[in-house]
Design a protein around this motif. Structure first.
Motif, PDB file in Angstrom:
ATOM      1  N   ALA A  36       0.817  -1.212   0.000  1.00 35.41           N
ATOM      2  CA  ALA A  36       0.000   0.000   0.000  1.00 35.41           C
ATOM      3  C   ALA A  36       0.854   1.266   0.000  1.00 35.41           C
ATOM      4  O   ALA A  36       0.503   2.254  -0.661  1.00 35.41           O
ATOM      5  CB  ALA A  36      -0.938  -0.004   1.202  1.00 35.41           C
ATOM      6  N   ASN A  37       1.947   1.272   0.708  1.00 37.67           N
ATOM      7  CA  ASN A  37       2.758   2.486   0.771  1.00 37.67           C
ATOM      8  C   ASN A  37       3.508   2.747  -0.550  1.00 37.67           C
ATOM      9  O   ASN A  37       4.042   3.826  -0.747  1.00 37.67           O
ATOM     10  CB  ASN A  37       3.745   2.432   1.937  1.00 37.67           C
ATOM     11  CG  ASN A  37       4.683   1.248   1.843  1.00 37.67           C
ATOM     12  OD1 ASN A  37       4.506   0.368   1.009  1.00 37.67           O
ATOM     13  ND2 ASN A  37       5.668   1.214   2.723  1.00 37.67           N
ATOM     14  N   CYS A  38       3.522   1.800  -1.479  1.00 35.09           N
ATOM     15  CA  CYS A  38       4.199   1.964  -2.774  1.00 35.09           C
ATOM     16  C   CYS A  38       3.237   2.259  -3.918  1.00 35.09           C
ATOM     17  O   CYS A  38       3.681   2.463  -5.058  1.00 35.09           O
ATOM     18  CB  CYS A  38       5.008   0.722  -3.098  1.00 35.09           C
ATOM     19  SG  CYS A  38       6.336   0.398  -1.939  1.00 35.09           S
ATOM     20  N   SER A  62       1.951   4.129  -9.464  1.00 36.16           N
ATOM     21  CA  SER A  62       1.073   4.909 -10.348  1.00 36.16           C
ATOM     22  C   SER A  62       1.870   5.957 -11.124  1.00 36.16           C
ATOM     23  O   SER A  62       1.491   6.339 -12.219  1.00 36.16           O
ATOM     24  CB  SER A  62      -0.052   5.563  -9.554  1.00 36.16           C
ATOM     25  OG  SER A  62       0.484   6.514  -8.667  1.00 36.16           O
ATOM     26  N   GLU A  63       2.977   6.439 -10.564  1.00 34.99           N
ATOM     27  CA  GLU A  63       3.825   7.376 -11.288  1.00 34.99           C
ATOM     28  C   GLU A  63       4.739   6.646 -12.287  1.00 34.99           C
ATOM     29  O   GLU A  63       5.061   7.170 -13.345  1.00 34.99           O
ATOM     30  CB  GLU A  63       4.696   8.180 -10.312  1.00 34.99           C
ATOM     31  CG  GLU A  63       3.904   9.155  -9.467  1.00 34.99           C
ATOM     32  CD  GLU A  63       4.764   9.827  -8.406  1.00 34.99           C
ATOM     33  OE1 GLU A  63       5.988   9.534  -8.348  1.00 34.99           O
ATOM     34  OE2 GLU A  63       4.219  10.631  -7.638  1.00 34.99           O
ATOM     35  N   LEU A  64       5.153   5.448 -11.936  1.00 33.82           N
ATOM     36  CA  LEU A  64       6.066   4.692 -12.795  1.00 33.82           C
ATOM     37  C   LEU A  64       5.381   4.066 -14.015  1.00 33.82           C
ATOM     38  O   LEU A  64       6.005   3.927 -15.072  1.00 33.82           O
ATOM     39  CB  LEU A  64       6.762   3.599 -12.001  1.00 33.82           C
ATOM     40  CG  LEU A  64       7.930   4.030 -11.135  1.00 33.82           C
ATOM     41  CD1 LEU A  64       8.445   2.856 -10.322  1.00 33.82           C
ATOM     42  CD2 LEU A  64       9.039   4.606 -11.969  1.00 33.82           C
ATOM     43  N   LEU A  65       4.135   3.659 -13.874  1.00 35.42           N
ATOM     44  CA  LEU A  65       3.454   2.976 -14.983  1.00 35.42           C
ATOM     45  C   LEU A  65       3.401   3.823 -16.255  1.00 35.42           C
ATOM     46  O   LEU A  65       3.727   3.320 -17.337  1.00 35.42           O
ATOM     47  CB  LEU A  65       2.064   2.520 -14.557  1.00 35.42           C
ATOM     48  CG  LEU A  65       2.048   1.218 -13.756  1.00 35.42           C
ATOM     49  CD1 LEU A  65       0.638   0.913 -13.284  1.00 35.42           C
ATOM     50  CD2 LEU A  65       2.599   0.079 -14.559  1.00 35.42           C
TER      51      LEU A  65
END
Length: 172
Positions: free
Chosen positions: A94-96, A101-104
């Motif tokens: 959850a903390n990642c 979502s930024e990396l995808l």
């Protein structure tokens, strides 16, 4: 009235007339023309000879089958990539979630540009060879320019000499 055969010219073509005049004036001989014809046939034998043509045809067929195999693999790979992945997910803590979502989107852009990046990487070793070739061409062009400058200077000096010679003749 019977029409003339278009493959049998009634009037000799201009090239034949020119060659006849050259032979008549002694500029060429029939033997030299025959030698040139034999040399031309020898030079083009690898293009027109049936054995060479069949060899080239078989090479072309082999290359064509190889390209078809590559195309089939590419098509099947694209079909697999287009199919949606069902019931598969990446277990992410959850903390990642924010980072994922930024990396995808960045990963999608990277995958889209992967082919062009790979081609760029493949062409990088050839850059040094092309730079050396261009340097050689620039050096050659500089030497040609210097030589042309020398010729122009020579022509200008010659013209000046001609003018002074004509002026001295005109003043007498």
């Amino acid at each position: 009235m019977q029409s003339a055969n278009p493959w049998e010219p009634v009037v000799a073509n201009p090239a034949a007339c020119f060659l006849e005049r050259c032979v008549g004036r002694g500029l060429l001989t029939q033997k030299s023309l025959e030698l040139k014809l034999l040399k031309l046939q020898n030079d083009t034998a690898d293009i027109t000879h049936p054995v060479c043509l069949t060899e080239k045809y078989s090479r072309l067929q082999l290359m064509n089958s190889h390209l078809e195999a590559i195309l089939q693999v590419t098509v099947s790979l694209k079909q697999r990539l287009v199919q949606p992945i069902c019931h598969q997910c990446l277990p992410v803590e959850a903390n990642c979630h924010r980072y994922v979502s930024e990396l995808l989107p960045m990963m999608v852009k990277f995958i889209e540009k992967l082919d062009s990046n790979l081609q760029l990487i493949r062409s990088t070793p050839r850059v040094s060879v092309k730079v050396k070739l261009m340097e050689n061409l620039v050096a050659r062009m500089a030497s040609e320019v210097l030589e042309l400058k020398e010729v122009m200077d020579f022509i200008m000096r010659w013209r000046e000499q001609q003018k002074t010679g004509l002026e001295s003749l005109g003043s007498k």
